[in-house]
Design a protein around this motif. Sequence first.
Motif, PDB file in Angstrom:
ATOM      1  N   LYS A 143      -1.784   7.284  -1.473  1.00 62.26           N
ATOM      2  CA  LYS A 143      -1.226   6.339  -0.515  1.00 62.26           C
ATOM      3  C   LYS A 143      -1.606   4.909  -0.870  1.00 62.26           C
ATOM      4  CE  LYS A 143      -0.088   7.187   4.120  1.00 62.26           C
ATOM      5  NZ  LYS A 143      -0.245   7.743   5.347  1.00 62.26           N
ATOM      6  N   ASN A 144      -0.763   3.996  -0.510  1.00 64.47           N
ATOM      7  CA  ASN A 144      -0.973   2.558  -0.656  1.00 64.47           C
ATOM      8  C   ASN A 144      -0.875   2.034  -2.081  1.00 64.47           C
ATOM      9  OD1 ASN A 144      -1.278   2.240   2.135  1.00 64.47           O
ATOM     10  ND2 ASN A 144      -3.433   2.761   1.989  1.00 64.47           N
ATOM     11  N   VAL A 145      -0.341   2.808  -3.018  1.00 65.04           N
ATOM     12  CA  VAL A 145      -0.013   2.267  -4.333  1.00 65.04           C
ATOM     13  C   VAL A 145       1.350   1.621  -4.181  1.00 65.04           C
ATOM     14  CG1 VAL A 145       0.595   2.836  -6.719  1.00 65.04           C
ATOM     15  CG2 VAL A 145      -1.367   3.939  -5.632  1.00 65.04           C
ATOM     16  N   ASP A 146       1.406   0.310  -4.362  1.00 67.42           N
ATOM     17  CA  ASP A 146       2.672  -0.369  -4.105  1.00 67.42           C
ATOM     18  C   ASP A 146       3.416  -0.779  -5.372  1.00 67.42           C
ATOM     19  OD1 ASP A 146       1.006  -2.387  -4.854  1.00 67.42           O
ATOM     20  OD2 ASP A 146       1.459  -3.698  -3.173  1.00 67.42           O
ATOM     21  N   ASN A 147       2.794  -0.686  -6.532  1.00 71.53           N
ATOM     22  CA  ASN A 147       3.521  -0.910  -7.777  1.00 71.53           C
ATOM     23  C   ASN A 147       2.770  -0.271  -8.926  1.00 71.53           C
ATOM     24  OD1 ASN A 147       1.698  -3.010  -8.865  1.00 71.53           O
ATOM     25  ND2 ASN A 147       2.522  -4.273  -7.240  1.00 71.53           N
ATOM     26  N   TYR A 148       3.460  -0.113 -10.031  1.00 71.70           N
ATOM     27  CA  TYR A 148       2.886   0.567 -11.175  1.00 71.70           C
ATOM     28  C   TYR A 148       3.612   0.132 -12.435  1.00 71.70           C
ATOM     29  CZ  TYR A 148       6.924   3.585 -10.322  1.00 71.70           C
ATOM     30  OH  TYR A 148       8.184   4.058 -10.113  1.00 71.70           O
ATOM     31  N   ILE A 149       3.060   0.517 -13.580  1.00 75.40           N
ATOM     32  CA  ILE A 149       3.665   0.196 -14.863  1.00 75.40           C
ATOM     33  C   ILE A 149       4.075   1.507 -15.521  1.00 75.40           C
ATOM     34  CG2 ILE A 149       3.220  -0.744 -17.170  1.00 75.40           C
ATOM     35  CD1 ILE A 149       1.094  -2.535 -15.791  1.00 75.40           C
ATOM     36  N   VAL A 150       5.303   1.561 -16.045  1.00 75.51           N
ATOM     37  CA  VAL A 150       5.767   2.741 -16.756  1.00 75.51           C
ATOM     38  C   VAL A 150       6.084   2.350 -18.184  1.00 75.51           C
ATOM     39  CG1 VAL A 150       7.510   4.552 -16.917  1.00 75.51           C
ATOM     40  CG2 VAL A 150       6.775   3.745 -14.676  1.00 75.51           C
ATOM     41  N   ILE A 151       5.544   3.116 -19.124  1.00 77.13           N
ATOM     42  CA  ILE A 151       5.833   2.928 -20.531  1.00 77.13           C
ATOM     43  C   ILE A 151       6.647   4.140 -20.974  1.00 77.13           C
ATOM     44  CG2 ILE A 151       4.865   2.743 -22.861  1.00 77.13           C
ATOM     45  CD1 ILE A 151       2.322   1.565 -21.458  1.00 77.13           C
TER      46      ILE A 151
ATOM     47  N   ASN B 255      10.004   5.185   8.086  1.00 72.67           N
ATOM     48  CA  ASN B 255       8.731   5.758   8.525  1.00 72.67           C
ATOM     49  C   ASN B 255       7.577   5.648   7.537  1.00 72.67           C
ATOM     50  OD1 ASN B 255       9.851   6.760  10.995  1.00 72.67           O
ATOM     51  ND2 ASN B 255      10.887   8.317   9.786  1.00 72.67           N
ATOM     52  N   ASP B 256       7.806   5.207   6.338  1.00 75.17           N
ATOM     53  CA  ASP B 256       6.753   5.144   5.329  1.00 75.17           C
ATOM     54  C   ASP B 256       6.021   3.808   5.429  1.00 75.17           C
ATOM     55  OD1 ASP B 256       5.551   4.468   2.701  1.00 75.17           O
ATOM     56  OD2 ASP B 256       6.339   6.442   2.147  1.00 75.17           O
ATOM     57  N   GLU B 257       4.725   3.868   5.663  1.00 74.98           N
ATOM     58  CA  GLU B 257       3.973   2.619   5.856  1.00 74.98           C
ATOM     59  C   GLU B 257       3.918   1.778   4.587  1.00 74.98           C
ATOM     60  OE1 GLU B 257      -0.690   3.598   5.373  1.00 74.98           O
ATOM     61  OE2 GLU B 257       0.238   4.437   7.147  1.00 74.98           O
ATOM     62  N   ASN B 258       3.915   2.401   3.398  1.00 76.63           N
ATOM     63  CA  ASN B 258       3.936   1.624   2.160  1.00 76.63           C
ATOM     64  C   ASN B 258       5.203   0.781   2.069  1.00 76.63           C
ATOM     65  OD1 ASN B 258       1.499   2.582   1.244  1.00 76.63           O
ATOM     66  ND2 ASN B 258       2.377   4.076  -0.151  1.00 76.63           N
ATOM     67  N   ILE B 259       6.321   1.381   2.415  1.00 75.25           N
ATOM     68  CA  ILE B 259       7.594   0.656   2.367  1.00 75.25           C
ATOM     69  C   ILE B 259       7.597  -0.471   3.392  1.00 75.25           C
ATOM     70  CG2 ILE B 259      10.082   0.862   2.820  1.00 75.25           C
ATOM     71  CD1 ILE B 259       9.937   3.621   1.464  1.00 75.25           C
ATOM     72  N   LEU B 260       7.129  -0.182   4.585  1.00 76.09           N
ATOM     73  CA  LEU B 260       7.095  -1.218   5.620  1.00 76.09           C
ATOM     74  C   LEU B 260       6.203  -2.390   5.198  1.00 76.09           C
ATOM     75  CD1 LEU B 260       6.921   1.043   8.791  1.00 76.09           C
ATOM     76  CD2 LEU B 260       8.916  -0.108   7.831  1.00 76.09           C
ATOM     77  N   ILE B 261       5.076  -2.089   4.589  1.00 81.09           N
ATOM     78  CA  ILE B 261       4.178  -3.154   4.125  1.00 81.09           C
ATOM     79  C   ILE B 261       4.853  -3.981   3.038  1.00 81.09           C
ATOM     80  CG2 ILE B 261       2.023  -3.585   2.863  1.00 81.09           C
ATOM     81  CD1 ILE B 261       0.824  -1.249   4.517  1.00 81.09           C
ATOM     82  N   LYS B 262       5.588  -3.329   2.140  1.00 80.15           N
ATOM     83  CA  LYS B 262       6.298  -4.062   1.083  1.00 80.15           C
ATOM     84  C   LYS B 262       7.315  -5.037   1.677  1.00 80.15           C
ATOM     85  CE  LYS B 262       6.055  -0.617  -2.548  1.00 80.15           C
ATOM     86  NZ  LYS B 262       6.820   0.241  -3.453  1.00 80.15           N
ATOM     87  N   PHE B 263       8.068  -4.566   2.679  1.00 78.43           N
ATOM     88  CA  PHE B 263       9.062  -5.441   3.295  1.00 78.43           C
ATOM     89  C   PHE B 263       8.388  -6.576   4.064  1.00 78.43           C
ATOM     90  CE2 PHE B 263      11.955  -2.103   2.183  1.00 78.43           C
ATOM     91  CZ  PHE B 263      13.165  -2.741   2.014  1.00 78.43           C
ATOM     92  N   LEU B 264       7.285  -6.292   4.707  1.00 77.41           N
ATOM     93  CA  LEU B 264       6.544  -7.353   5.402  1.00 77.41           C
ATOM     94  C   LEU B 264       6.004  -8.377   4.395  1.00 77.41           C
ATOM     95  CD1 LEU B 264       4.650  -5.279   8.088  1.00 77.41           C
ATOM     96  CD2 LEU B 264       6.202  -7.190   8.549  1.00 77.41           C
ATOM     97  N   ALA B 265       5.404  -7.898   3.324  1.00 83.18           N
ATOM     98  CA  ALA B 265       4.845  -8.807   2.322  1.00 83.18           C
ATOM     99  C   ALA B 265       5.943  -9.648   1.682  1.00 83.18           C
ATOM    100  CB  ALA B 265       4.092  -8.014   1.259  1.00 83.18           C
ATOM    101  N   ALA B 266       7.110  -9.041   1.457  1.00 82.79           N
ATOM    102  CA  ALA B 266       8.224  -9.773   0.848  1.00 82.79           C
ATOM    103  C   ALA B 266       8.704 -10.931   1.720  1.00 82.79           C
ATOM    104  CB  ALA B 266       9.384  -8.819   0.566  1.00 82.79           C
ATOM    105  N   ARG B 267       8.462 -10.829   2.996  1.00 78.55           N
ATOM    106  CA  ARG B 267       8.868 -11.889   3.931  1.00 78.55           C
ATOM    107  C   ARG B 267       7.659 -12.588   4.556  1.00 78.55           C
ATOM    108  NH1 ARG B 267      12.571 -11.763   1.149  1.00 78.55           N
ATOM    109  NH2 ARG B 267      14.674 -11.138   1.663  1.00 78.55           N
ATOM    110  N   LYS B 268       6.556 -12.583   3.796  1.00 74.37           N
ATOM    111  CA  LYS B 268       5.320 -13.283   4.180  1.00 74.37           C
ATOM    112  C   LYS B 268       4.836 -12.881   5.571  1.00 74.37           C
ATOM    113  CE  LYS B 268       6.147 -16.888   0.946  1.00 74.37           C
ATOM    114  NZ  LYS B 268       6.299 -18.239   0.596  1.00 74.37           N
TER     115      LYS B 268
END
Length: 120
Positions: A109-117, A9-22
């Motif tokens: 919403k819509n943050v799809d990646n980040y950097i952790v130090i 149900n999370d649109e961020n996750i769905l977008i990630k999976f869509l982007a991963a498969r072009k």
Amino acid sequence: MQTIERYKNDENILIKFLAARKFKIDEANKFLQERIKFLEEHNLDWELSKDEFPHEMEDSPVVIHKCDHYGRPIVYNRVKNIHPDRYTDESMWLYTCWLNYQIIKAFPKNVDNYIVIYDF
């Protein structure tokens, strides 16, 4: 079933999976279903609580500093009270998972990646 429901149900996750498969819907759907099956088969559908790792770990400050030139948030974690040689690998892993989950929940919403130090 919280994690699996979030995957469905999370649109961020769905977008990630869509982007991963072009953005090929059938391929993205298959990829998502395989991920959900993996979570179910390996009993990875759980939410962590602070009770699952030593209490002194929770005192480490976490700062969302600013964004890099790609717009990714930079998260700085000063792990001041944690000495890895005092804890099991499992407790360190659980703490890291819990911390990342807290960081992700704090993002807009819509943050799809980040950097952790991690500063030990």
